[in-house]
Design a protein around this motif. Structure first.
Motif, short mmCIF file in Angstrom:
data_model
loop_
_atom_site.label_atom_id
_atom_site.label_comp_id
_atom_site.label_asym_id
_atom_site.label_seq_id
_atom_site.Cartn_x
_atom_site.Cartn_y
_atom_site.Cartn_z
N ARG A 48 56.13 35.29 45.79
CA ARG A 48 57.50 35.45 46.26
C ARG A 48 57.92 34.26 47.12
O ARG A 48 59.06 33.83 47.08
N ARG A 49 56.99 33.72 47.89
CA ARG A 49 57.28 32.56 48.73
C ARG A 49 57.17 31.24 47.99
O ARG A 49 57.47 30.19 48.56
N GLY A 50 56.71 31.29 46.75
CA GLY A 50 56.59 30.08 45.96
C GLY A 50 55.39 29.23 46.34
O GLY A 50 55.36 28.03 46.07
N LYS A 51 54.38 29.85 46.93
CA LYS A 51 53.19 29.12 47.34
C LYS A 51 52.05 29.38 46.35
O LYS A 51 52.13 30.23 45.49
N SER A 52 50.98 28.64 46.55
CA SER A 52 49.79 28.80 45.72
C SER A 52 49.07 30.10 46.06
O SER A 52 49.04 30.52 47.22
N THR A 53 48.48 30.73 45.07
CA THR A 53 47.74 31.96 45.29
C THR A 53 46.27 31.69 45.62
O THR A 53 45.47 32.61 45.61
N GLN A 54 45.92 30.48 45.93
CA GLN A 54 44.54 30.12 46.22
C GLN A 54 43.94 30.92 47.38
O GLN A 54 42.79 31.32 47.30
N PRO A 55 44.67 31.21 48.48
CA PRO A 55 44.06 32.02 49.55
C PRO A 55 43.68 33.43 49.08
O PRO A 55 42.79 34.06 49.66
N CYS A 56 44.31 33.92 48.04
CA CYS A 56 44.02 35.27 47.53
C CYS A 56 42.74 35.30 46.68
O CYS A 56 42.21 36.37 46.41
N ASP A 57 42.27 34.13 46.27
CA ASP A 57 41.09 34.07 45.41
C ASP A 57 39.85 34.65 46.08
O ASP A 57 38.97 35.18 45.41
N ASP A 58 39.78 34.59 47.40
CA ASP A 58 38.62 35.16 48.10
C ASP A 58 38.56 36.67 47.90
O ASP A 58 37.49 37.23 47.67
N TYR A 59 39.71 37.34 48.00
CA TYR A 59 39.74 38.78 47.76
C TYR A 59 39.28 39.09 46.34
O TYR A 59 38.51 40.01 46.10
N PHE A 60 39.77 38.29 45.39
CA PHE A 60 39.43 38.50 43.99
C PHE A 60 37.92 38.35 43.78
O PHE A 60 37.30 39.19 43.14
N ARG A 61 37.35 37.29 44.32
CA ARG A 61 35.92 37.05 44.13
C ARG A 61 35.07 38.16 44.73
O ARG A 61 34.08 38.58 44.15
N VAL A 62 35.47 38.65 45.89
CA VAL A 62 34.69 39.70 46.55
C VAL A 62 34.76 41.00 45.75
O VAL A 62 33.73 41.62 45.47
N PHE A 63 35.96 41.41 45.34
CA PHE A 63 36.00 42.69 44.62
C PHE A 63 35.40 42.58 43.23
O PHE A 63 34.83 43.53 42.72
N ARG A 64 35.45 41.40 42.62
CA ARG A 64 34.80 41.24 41.32
C ARG A 64 33.28 41.23 41.47
O ARG A 64 32.57 41.64 40.57
N ALA A 65 32.77 40.75 42.59
CA ALA A 65 31.32 40.71 42.81
C ALA A 65 30.78 42.09 43.21
O ALA A 65 29.67 42.45 42.82
N LEU A 66 31.56 42.85 43.97
CA LEU A 66 31.06 44.12 44.51
C LEU A 66 31.40 45.34 43.65
O LEU A 66 30.63 46.29 43.61
N CYS A 67 32.56 45.33 43.00
CA CYS A 67 33.02 46.52 42.28
C CYS A 67 32.46 46.56 40.86
O CYS A 67 32.49 45.54 40.17
N PRO A 68 32.02 47.72 40.42
CA PRO A 68 31.68 47.87 39.01
C PRO A 68 32.94 47.66 38.15
O PRO A 68 34.03 48.07 38.55
N LEU A 69 32.79 47.02 37.03
CA LEU A 69 33.95 46.72 36.19
C LEU A 69 34.68 47.97 35.72
O LEU A 69 35.89 47.95 35.53
N SER A 70 33.95 49.07 35.55
CA SER A 70 34.61 50.31 35.12
C SER A 70 35.59 50.81 36.19
O SER A 70 36.64 51.35 35.88
N TRP A 71 35.25 50.62 37.48
CA TRP A 71 36.17 51.02 38.55
C TRP A 71 37.42 50.17 38.51
O TRP A 71 38.53 50.67 38.61
N VAL A 72 37.24 48.87 38.38
CA VAL A 72 38.37 47.94 38.37
C VAL A 72 39.29 48.25 37.20
O VAL A 72 40.51 48.28 37.34
N GLN A 73 38.70 48.51 36.06
CA GLN A 73 39.50 48.85 34.88
C GLN A 73 40.30 50.13 35.12
O GLN A 73 41.49 50.18 34.83
N ARG A 74 39.67 51.13 35.69
CA ARG A 74 40.37 52.40 35.94
C ARG A 74 41.48 52.22 36.96
O ARG A 74 42.57 52.76 36.82
#
Length: 87
Positions: A48-74
């Motif tokens: 919305r602010r027109g900025k890079s989403t790079q700071p959000c990548d840390d959240y993505f990496r953590v939940f992809r590393a910790l969460c089972p893929l079936s949970w994320v899919q659901r």
């Protein structure tokens, strides 16, 4: 990949998520869930602010590393106000 793709091309292995003092116990289920919930508003705000989403990548990496893929899919399939968290 089960309904959610890498924000950038996924290359190599990701390191183990760093320690988060909000979740000191061994069970990291809440850490997984909270990072999943934090990722989408972060992306929405930065887009919305027109900025890079790079700071959000840390959240993505953590939940992809910790969460089972079936949970994320659901969680990504749940729509129409039935999901417990706000995305």
């Amino acid at each position: 990949m089960l309904g959610i793709d890498c924000p950038k091309p996924c290359k190599g292995r990701w390191p183990t998520p760093p320690f988060d003092p909000r979740f000191p116990k061994q069970n990291q289920t809440r850490n997984c869930y909270q990072n999943f919930l934090d990722y989408y508003p972060c992306v929405k705000r930065t887009n919305r602010r027109g900025k890079s989403t790079q700071p959000c990548d840390d959240y993505f990496r953590v939940f992809r590393a910790l969460c089972p893929l079936s949970w994320v899919q659901r969680w990504t399939e749940i729509k129409d106000g039935t999901f417990a968290g706000k995305i």
